[in-house]
Design a protein around this motif. Structure first.
Motif, PDB file in Angstrom:
ATOM      1  N   ASP A  52       0.853  -1.192   0.000  1.00 62.42           N
ATOM      2  CA  ASP A  52       0.000   0.000   0.000  1.00 62.42           C
ATOM      3  C   ASP A  52       0.892   1.247   0.000  1.00 62.42           C
ATOM      4  OD1 ASP A  52      -1.836   2.033   0.399  1.00 62.42           O
ATOM      5  OD2 ASP A  52      -3.037   0.890   1.828  1.00 62.42           O
ATOM      6  N   VAL A  53       1.291   1.665  -1.202  1.00 61.82           N
ATOM      7  CA  VAL A  53       2.200   2.801  -1.335  1.00 61.82           C
ATOM      8  C   VAL A  53       1.541   4.096  -0.875  1.00 61.82           C
ATOM      9  CG1 VAL A  53       3.547   4.163  -2.972  1.00 61.82           C
ATOM     10  CG2 VAL A  53       3.514   1.671  -3.161  1.00 61.82           C
ATOM     11  N   ALA A  54       0.229   4.220  -1.075  1.00 55.13           N
ATOM     12  CA  ALA A  54      -0.467   5.432  -0.639  1.00 55.13           C
ATOM     13  C   ALA A  54      -0.391   5.573   0.879  1.00 55.13           C
ATOM     14  CB  ALA A  54      -1.918   5.394  -1.103  1.00 55.13           C
ATOM     15  N   ALA A  55      -0.629   4.494   1.594  1.00 56.59           N
ATOM     16  CA  ALA A  55      -0.544   4.534   3.050  1.00 56.59           C
ATOM     17  C   ALA A  55       0.891   4.780   3.500  1.00 56.59           C
ATOM     18  CB  ALA A  55      -1.070   3.236   3.644  1.00 56.59           C
ATOM     19  N   LEU A  56       1.836   4.213   2.771  1.00 56.03           N
ATOM     20  CA  LEU A  56       3.242   4.425   3.088  1.00 56.03           C
ATOM     21  C   LEU A  56       3.613   5.896   2.904  1.00 56.03           C
ATOM     22  CD1 LEU A  56       5.509   2.499   3.992  1.00 56.03           C
ATOM     23  CD2 LEU A  56       6.219   2.364   1.611  1.00 56.03           C
ATOM     24  N   GLY A  57       3.066   6.506   1.841  1.00 58.68           N
ATOM     25  CA  GLY A  57       3.318   7.919   1.604  1.00 58.68           C
ATOM     26  C   GLY A  57       2.736   8.802   2.694  1.00 58.68           C
ATOM     27  N   GLU A  58       1.560   8.449   3.170  1.00 57.46           N
ATOM     28  CA  GLU A  58       0.955   9.216   4.272  1.00 57.46           C
ATOM     29  C   GLU A  58       1.830   9.142   5.523  1.00 57.46           C
ATOM     30  OE1 GLU A  58      -3.000   7.919   4.982  1.00 57.46           O
ATOM     31  OE2 GLU A  58      -3.695   8.356   2.944  1.00 57.46           O
ATOM     32  N   LEU A  59       2.355   7.958   5.789  1.00 55.99           N
ATOM     33  CA  LEU A  59       3.219   7.798   6.950  1.00 55.99           C
ATOM     34  C   LEU A  59       4.517   8.586   6.778  1.00 55.99           C
ATOM     35  CD1 LEU A  59       3.559   6.346   9.677  1.00 55.99           C
ATOM     36  CD2 LEU A  59       4.704   4.496   8.435  1.00 55.99           C
ATOM     37  N   ALA A  60       5.053   8.599   5.567  1.00 55.66           N
ATOM     38  CA  ALA A  60       6.264   9.370   5.300  1.00 55.66           C
ATOM     39  C   ALA A  60       6.041  10.847   5.580  1.00 55.66           C
ATOM     40  CB  ALA A  60       6.707   9.165   3.856  1.00 55.66           C
ATOM     41  N   ARG A  61       4.901  11.368   5.197  1.00 54.63           N
ATOM     42  CA  ARG A  61       4.608  12.778   5.433  1.00 54.63           C
ATOM     43  C   ARG A  61       4.373  13.055   6.923  1.00 54.63           C
ATOM     44  NH1 ARG A  61       2.410  11.778   0.395  1.00 54.63           N
ATOM     45  NH2 ARG A  61       0.391  11.101   1.208  1.00 54.63           N
ATOM     46  N   THR A  62       3.827  12.067   7.641  1.00 53.31           N
ATOM     47  CA  THR A  62       3.628  12.227   9.083  1.00 53.31           C
ATOM     48  C   THR A  62       4.960  12.405   9.793  1.00 53.31           C
ATOM     49  OG1 THR A  62       1.589  10.920   9.077  1.00 53.31           O
ATOM     50  CG2 THR A  62       2.777  11.090  11.168  1.00 53.31           C
ATOM     51  N   PHE A  63       5.955  11.615   9.388  1.00 47.89           N
ATOM     52  CA  PHE A  63       7.252  11.670  10.049  1.00 47.89           C
ATOM     53  C   PHE A  63       8.218  12.658   9.394  1.00 47.89           C
ATOM     54  CE2 PHE A  63       5.762   7.781  11.932  1.00 47.89           C
ATOM     55  CZ  PHE A  63       6.416   7.703  13.150  1.00 47.89           C
ATOM     56  N   GLY A  64       8.107  12.821   8.074  1.00 48.37           N
ATOM     57  CA  GLY A  64       9.090  13.603   7.335  1.00 48.37           C
ATOM     58  C   GLY A  64       8.617  14.939   6.820  1.00 48.37           C
ATOM     59  N   GLY A  65       7.364  15.291   7.077  1.00 48.78           N
ATOM     60  CA  GLY A  65       6.864  16.579   6.621  1.00 48.78           C
ATOM     61  C   GLY A  65       6.125  16.482   5.299  1.00 48.78           C
ATOM     62  N   PRO A  66       5.448  17.559   4.903  1.00 39.56           N
ATOM     63  CA  PRO A  66       4.566  17.523   3.729  1.00 39.56           C
ATOM     64  C   PRO A  66       5.283  17.264   2.409  1.00 39.56           C
ATOM     65  CG  PRO A  66       4.813  19.767   4.567  1.00 39.56           C
ATOM     66  CD  PRO A  66       5.416  18.866   5.579  1.00 39.56           C
ATOM     67  N   ALA A  67       6.581  17.516   2.329  1.00 39.73           N
ATOM     68  CA  ALA A  67       7.306  17.299   1.068  1.00 39.73           C
ATOM     69  C   ALA A  67       7.828  15.871   0.930  1.00 39.73           C
ATOM     70  CB  ALA A  67       8.473  18.285   0.960  1.00 39.73           C
ATOM     71  N   ALA A  68       7.691  15.060   1.967  1.00 43.31           N
ATOM     72  CA  ALA A  68       8.218  13.693   1.926  1.00 43.31           C
ATOM     73  C   ALA A  68       7.477  12.868   0.875  1.00 43.31           C
ATOM     74  CB  ALA A  68       8.102  13.038   3.288  1.00 43.31           C
ATOM     75  N   ARG A  69       8.233  12.022   0.180  1.00 47.90           N
ATOM     76  CA  ARG A  69       7.642  11.224  -0.905  1.00 47.90           C
ATOM     77  C   ARG A  69       8.252   9.827  -0.898  1.00 47.90           C
ATOM     78  NH1 ARG A  69       9.372   9.792  -5.995  1.00 47.90           N
ATOM     79  NH2 ARG A  69       7.714   9.336  -7.504  1.00 47.90           N
ATOM     80  N   VAL A  70       7.433   8.840  -1.212  1.00 49.46           N
ATOM     81  CA  VAL A  70       7.940   7.488  -1.441  1.00 49.46           C
ATOM     82  C   VAL A  70       7.598   7.104  -2.876  1.00 49.46           C
ATOM     83  CG1 VAL A  70       7.735   6.802   0.964  1.00 49.46           C
ATOM     84  CG2 VAL A  70       5.830   6.372  -0.593  1.00 49.46           C
ATOM     85  N   THR A  71       8.349   6.154  -3.411  1.00 46.70           N
ATOM     86  CA  THR A  71       8.159   5.773  -4.805  1.00 46.70           C
ATOM     87  C   THR A  71       7.183   4.611  -4.939  1.00 46.70           C
ATOM     88  OG1 THR A  71       9.828   4.026  -4.896  1.00 46.70           O
ATOM     89  CG2 THR A  71      10.605   6.297  -5.141  1.00 46.70           C
ATOM     90  N   GLY A  82      12.732   0.640  -4.912  1.00 49.63           N
ATOM     91  CA  GLY A  82      11.983   1.816  -4.499  1.00 49.63           C
ATOM     92  C   GLY A  82      12.217   2.144  -3.045  1.00 49.63           C
ATOM     93  N   GLY A  83      11.556   3.215  -2.601  1.00 50.85           N
ATOM     94  CA  GLY A  83      11.687   3.641  -1.216  1.00 50.85           C
ATOM     95  C   GLY A  83      11.496   5.136  -1.092  1.00 50.85           C
ATOM     96  N   GLY A  84      12.192   5.726  -0.146  1.00 50.50           N
ATOM     97  CA  GLY A  84      12.081   7.161   0.058  1.00 50.50           C
ATOM     98  C   GLY A  84      13.274   7.694   0.823  1.00 50.50           C
ATOM     99  N   TRP A  85      13.642   8.941   0.531  1.00 48.35           N
ATOM    100  CA  TRP A  85      14.717   9.631   1.257  1.00 48.35           C
ATOM    101  C   TRP A  85      14.056  10.695   2.118  1.00 48.35           C
ATOM    102  CZ3 TRP A  85      17.570  10.163  -3.999  1.00 48.35           C
ATOM    103  CH2 TRP A  85      18.234   8.954  -4.283  1.00 48.35           C
ATOM    104  N   LEU A  86      14.036  10.465   3.409  1.00 44.77           N
ATOM    105  CA  LEU A  86      13.301  11.324   4.324  1.00 44.77           C
ATOM    106  C   LEU A  86      14.251  12.043   5.287  1.00 44.77           C
ATOM    107  CD1 LEU A  86      11.200   9.162   3.333  1.00 44.77           C
ATOM    108  CD2 LEU A  86      10.120   9.354   5.564  1.00 44.77           C
TER     109      LEU A  86
END
Length: 277
Positions: A52-71, A82-86
């Motif tokens: 669930d990449v959408a849920a993962l992206g929401e979690l990234a923004r919770t911890f990393g701020g509104p600009a955080a993104r996952v692939t 894939g992944g994300g740089w937070l």
């Protein structure tokens, strides 16, 4: 500034709640206890499809701020998929996807002495598929609700004898590379020759680690790690680096570099034989 242990535990627990995520593994220098205050925190996000990449992206923004993104899965390539740089609490935190089923298949191949290097952006030698097993063996499990990754890790702690033999046998390629690189000498083709030498260095480093029963999971620092192994050829790192400093367009220098590399290949084979006794 490194991420605090409490925050790291909280992050791992929340990641494990994302649909598709099976486990979270701490890797890199922090898992080995060699990290510096400014080191990145590497988290392997082990998943089953569909993730669930959408849920993962929401979690990234919770911890990393509104600009955080996952692939999406697969955006970074076939092996680092894939992944994300937070940035979390001012610290760099990398999320790296790992398909659990592919990890299990790579381990099954390693147990049988089967391996290959796979093309992947950012990995000029290629990603060795057994690196998946090495990451699990060397990492720290932070979250694993079903115990799936822990079960794999218990098996991966023992280095496969068949993989050891295969990596040492793979030294034939280093010897072959010396031969094909010599054809570039009359043309002064330093670029092609340097490519052959880089591959040769990687093959030797993996053979030495295999002979020692030690996991090698990245090109970065591979030669220094090989040089530190008990029984490695004397001054392995310095001599391998000297090979590369001799590479220019002068055929005399190119020949000298290849001669030195050939000597290192022979000594690597001897060292591997001694380690296997």
């Amino acid at each position: 500034m490194a991420l605090s242990e409490a925050r790291l535990g909280e992050l791992a627990a929340r990641l494990a709640e994302v649909p598709g995520v099976a486990a979270v593994l701490l890797g890199g220098s922090r898992a080995r206890g060699t990290h510096a205050p400014d080191s990145d925190t590497d988290l392997g996000v082990y998943y089953h499809r569909p993730l669930d990449v959408a849920a993962l992206g929401e979690l990234a923004r919770t911890f990393g701020g509104p600009a955080a993104r996952v692939t999406p899965v697969g955006e970074w390539g076939p092996w680092v998929d894939g992944g994300g740089w937070l940035t979390v609490d001012g610290a760099a935190v990398d999320w790296i996807y790992r398909d659990v089923d592919r990890v299990a298949r790579a381990w099954a191949d390693a147990e049988q002495g089967r391996y290959a290097f796979h093309a992947q952006a950012g990995h000029p030698l290629g990603v060795p598929d057994f690196a998946y097993a090495g990451e699990v063996a060397l990492g720290v499990v932070l979250a694993d609700p079903a115990g799936e990754l822990a079960a794999l890790r218990a098996r991966m702690r023992v280095y496969p004898p068949a993989l050891r033999e295969a990596l040492v046998a793979g030294l034939w390629e280093a010897d072959f590379l010396v031969g094909v690189a010599r054809k570039a000498v009359p043309r002064g083709d330093a670029t092609y020759l340097a490519g052959c030498l880089f591959r040769l260095a990687g093959v030797c480093a993996h053979a030495l680690h295999g002979a020692a029963g030690r996991w090698l999971i990245n090109e970065k620092g591979a030669i220094a790690a090989a040089a530190a192994l008990p029984g490695a050829p004397p001054r392995f790192r310095q001599r391998m680096e000297a090979v590369f400093t001799a590479v220019d367009s002068d055929p005399v220098h190119l020949t000298a570099a290849l001669d030195a590399a050939a000597d290192l290949v022979l000594e690597t084979a001897d060292a591997c034989a001694m380690m296997a006794r």
